[in-house]
Enzyme design. Sequence first.
Site, mmCIF file in Angstrom:
data_model
loop_
_atom_site.group_PDB
_atom_site.id
_atom_site.type_symbol
_atom_site.label_atom_id
_atom_site.label_comp_id
_atom_site.label_asym_id
_atom_site.label_seq_id
_atom_site.Cartn_x
_atom_site.Cartn_y
_atom_site.Cartn_z
ATOM 1 N N ASP A 123 -2.702 -4.633 -0.060
ATOM 2 C CA ASP A 123 -2.389 -6.035 0.403
ATOM 3 C C ASP A 123 -3.672 -6.548 1.867
ATOM 4 O O ASP A 123 -3.677 -8.055 1.562
ATOM 5 C CB ASP A 123 -0.703 -5.833 0.987
ATOM 6 C CG ASP A 123 -0.538 -5.803 1.958
ATOM 7 O OD1 ASP A 123 -1.761 -4.152 2.050
ATOM 8 O OD2 ASP A 123 0.885 -4.953 2.104
ATOM 9 N N MET B 114 0.705 -1.748 0.098
ATOM 10 C CA MET B 114 -0.099 0.113 0.058
ATOM 11 C C MET B 114 0.735 1.401 -0.203
ATOM 12 O O MET B 114 1.631 1.196 0.306
ATOM 13 C CB MET B 114 -0.644 -0.178 1.151
ATOM 14 C CG MET B 114 -2.156 -0.989 1.461
ATOM 15 S SD MET B 114 -3.116 -1.028 2.726
ATOM 16 C CE MET B 114 -3.722 0.577 2.201
ATOM 17 N N HIS B 115 -0.111 2.025 0.037
ATOM 18 C CA HIS B 115 0.434 3.483 -0.091
ATOM 19 C C HIS B 115 1.787 4.652 -1.056
ATOM 20 O O HIS B 115 2.234 5.271 -1.180
ATOM 21 C CB HIS B 115 0.611 3.972 1.189
ATOM 22 C CG HIS B 115 0.025 3.478 1.512
ATOM 23 N ND1 HIS B 115 -0.965 3.708 2.343
ATOM 24 C CD2 HIS B 115 1.057 2.185 3.244
ATOM 25 C CE1 HIS B 115 -1.621 2.939 4.089
ATOM 26 N NE2 HIS B 115 -0.613 2.870 4.411
#
Length: 494
Positions: A236, A79-80
Amino acid sequence: MKYVIGIDLGTSAVKLLLVNQNGEIKHEVSKSYPLIQERNGYSEQNPEEWVAQTADGLKELVRDFRDEAIEGISFSGQMHGLVLLDESNDVLRPAILWNDTRTTSQCRRIYETLGEDKLLEITKNPALEGFTLPKLLWVQENEPEILKQAKTFLLPKDYLRYRLTGELHMDYSDAAGTLLLDVGKKEWSKEICEAFHLPVSICPPLVPSYEKVGSLIEAETFGLSQAPGVFAGGADNACGAIGSGILEEGKTLCSIGTSGVVLAYEQDSDKDFNGKVHYFNHAAPDAFYAMGVTLAAGYSLNWFKEVFAENESFDELVHDIASVPAGSNGLLFTPYIVGERTPYADAAIRASFIGMDSSHERKHFVRAVMEGITFSLYESINILRESGKSIDTIVSTGGGTKNKDWLQMQADVFGVEVVKLSSEQGPGMGAAMLAAYGSGWFHSLEDCADQFLKIGETVKPIEDNVKKYRELFSIYQEIYHQTKSLNRQLSAYR
């Protein structure tokens, strides 16, 4: 027999699973790639490494299945991370990853500009260094010429999917981790974009995780006679939840890896945890999830092993913890060796052993570390329960399932039945399930989970231990507040 492929784009490697209609994993491949860490706190990757390693992995995965019907591909991803693309969809700079911590001042800027209440109202999450908006603001402040060239941004798995399909999208579950999504409305926040002088057009089109977004281009180069459909995929943790069957109220996931995650299914878009836990859109249809994070879960046990039992295996390290009673004879450990996320979001706090005396042996310290990790995870469960959430089953995955005594410890600390699945593939399996559902194999993800996921073991709590751990947890919670000031003073000597 028909097949789908789940691709999990992790921080250190991409893992690919070939799964048949019965949920059986027929082949799996893992390909690693390096981190770029040029300065302290920086963590970047070259997106072309993701593409190259995934392409090699796909070729290897399907080598012996060329004549089989591979109908769908979907993704799970770290992520991110920030991937910036120009007008030609070329990458402008290395991707800044979730574990990059250079953006503390940008987080302050977010609060100063928007206010914490407004940020939580829109995004349901606090401003933390790992999220995407702080990274965009860092580029805006430090590499303005790069941002001026940027047409759009993507998250890691979305860039990988773009390279395999030629189509640009982002799913809701990953978008929820950017601090730019109105989580309840499921749309990009114009208010946040305007507050930071970012054009809304920089945000890519949004799609559900199970939506077909294209087909695999140049399928023949991978050894496939026909092009499988490609489905958006998810973050995820969202895919890990799907791959663990967290698809209805009352079910909660406890995943112990390097970090630890407690994730609970939520149906409501307006649940308010006041930023104490993360609140994201789920990859499942019309659902959300609340998530707490322990920064150093398995990492704490690994640290202890490397320092005090370097030449032993984990099995040797933990083999006699069953001889130590619950509570480790009055020894407590807080797993704050790299700071803590939930519920404190404190990068400066550090770990402690409390209650040591001359009667304690190494096995007491080992059990105390494991109990401390479990107490930290229970902090998140406790927050969820205090909000009124009912938690009646916890699915445990990762390192916490490798030892039967740790499984029992989880059941005793959490106070509910803990379930271990017969096969653990987490995010990769969740991605495969999204492809199977998107391909029309099942009427729902729940039906898919019934077919793909099987319970391997159920552990019930021991009531005497539950009572003892409740009392010890109250003491454990005091340690953070009692040591916070001391740790800040000690930080000057590190």
